[in-house]
Design an enzyme around this catalytic site. Structure first.
Site, PDB file in Angstrom:
ATOM      1  N   HIS A   8      19.197  -1.846 -42.286  1.00 38.41           N
ATOM      2  CA  HIS A   8      18.317  -2.396 -41.458  1.00 38.41           C
ATOM      3  C   HIS A   8      17.253  -2.753 -41.223  1.00 38.41           C
ATOM      4  O   HIS A   8      17.124  -4.307 -40.992  1.00 38.41           O
ATOM      5  CB  HIS A   8      17.552  -1.036 -40.319  1.00 38.41           C
ATOM      6  N   GLU A   9      16.538  -2.450 -42.658  1.00 38.69           N
ATOM      7  CA  GLU A   9      15.366  -3.733 -42.617  1.00 38.69           C
ATOM      8  C   GLU A   9      15.423  -5.021 -43.309  1.00 38.69           C
ATOM      9  O   GLU A   9      15.225  -5.334 -43.600  1.00 38.69           O
ATOM     10  CB  GLU A   9      14.230  -2.552 -44.043  1.00 38.69           C
ATOM     11  N   HIS A  62      16.260  -7.154 -41.073  1.00 43.07           N
ATOM     12  CA  HIS A  62      15.339  -7.684 -41.251  1.00 43.07           C
ATOM     13  C   HIS A  62      14.853  -9.211 -41.696  1.00 43.07           C
ATOM     14  O   HIS A  62      14.780 -10.228 -41.695  1.00 43.07           O
ATOM     15  CB  HIS A  62      14.324  -7.297 -40.887  1.00 43.07           C
TER      16      HIS A  62
END
Length: 281
Positions: free
Chosen positions: A71-72, A75
């Site tokens: 998820h990170e 980003h």
């Protein structure tokens, strides 16, 4: 063009992340094979026909942490390609959760949320230098990249269900996948909420006026906790999980799959009244 400015060491996958993946793989095999690690710790679970509980706990938790890292990473990677070439030096491209700006918000609290309430709720972690990025669409895409990763993870977890490819899959592993899919789906839905501090707000923020953004900014620090607090209100919780369950059922994941998955996961609580969850083949 932007990736050329990052060193190979900035993009090399961290041994920490590889270790977490290894734990996920080994414990996933343990769930599949019906192997119970540390059997003395699962005596109570065995009494309730929840003997794979510890293996399911370790598998789902490690898989959940892997999804948080991805998820990170999403980003960070989208920020890199949008113009923030400082991402590499910060270590975000290595998938090492220890490099995150707020490891507590990114790893510890989400795991606690899962243990306490079976809710997937990742928090913000990577620091992106937004001043380096031009274009509102790029800012929105950077914010959306994280929860879209959870959507993709949910699709992968539910694939055996909606592809009707569950023949030969051990019941305990099926339940673990169902519960993991629930976590990914809740993470995606909650993160897409337009609440300050969550990715959903980050998607719409570039399109808001400067005055509105200035007024909302102070609430960004508490948005995550406010959402989690609201989910403890029974009426809100029921509506939210009704929506989640409806989506999962449409994907072929039954309420029993997710219920048994959570029961295995929280094996220390024993078997819920009236519930029998098959764990063998």
């Amino acid at each position: 063009m932007t990736t050329a400015t990052t060193r190979n060491s900035d993009r090399r996958i961290s041994p920490v992340f590889l270790g977490i993946v290894a734990v996920m793989a080994v414990t996933g095999w343990a769930v599949w094979a019906g192997f119970t690690p540390f059997p003395e710790f699962t005596l109570r679970a065995r009494q309730y026909a929840l003997s794979p509980g510890l293996a399911v706990f370790l598998f789902v938790t490690s898989a959940w942490v892997v999804s948080l890292c991805l998820h990170e990473y999403a980003h960070a990677r989208s920020a890199l390609h949008s113009g923030d070439i400082s991402i590499g030096a910060k270590g975000y491209l290595t998938l090492n959760p220890l490099k995150y700006t707020h490891a507590l918000l990114s790893i510890v609290l989400p795991v606690i949320f899962v243990i306490l309430g079976g809710i997937g709720l990742p928090g913000g972690a990577v620091f992106i230098e937004r001043s380096r990025i031009r274009g509102r669409w790029r800012h929105s895409l950077i914010s959306a990249a994280g929860p879209l990763t959870n959507v993709l993870f949910a699709v992968v977890c539910t694939a055996p269900f909606w592809l009707h490819a569950l023949d030969g899959v051990p019941p305990a592993f099926r339940s673990a996948l169902g519960f993991l899919a629930l976590l990914q789906l809740t993470a995606a839905i909650l993160n897409f909420l337009p609440v300050p501090g969550l990715d959903g707000y980050g998607v719409i923020e570039p399109w808001l006026s400067h005055e509105i953004r200035r007024q909302v900014e102070p609430f960004a620090q508490i948005g995550l906790l406010v959402v989690f607090g609201l989910l403890w209100i029974p009426a809100v919780n029921h509506v939210f999980f009704d929506v989640v369950d409806a989506i999962l059922r449409a994907l072929g994941v039954s309420d029993l799959d997710t219920y048994c998955g959570q029961a295995f996961y929280r094996f220390w609580q024993g078997k819920p009244d009236g519930l029998f969850c098959p764990s063998g083949g």
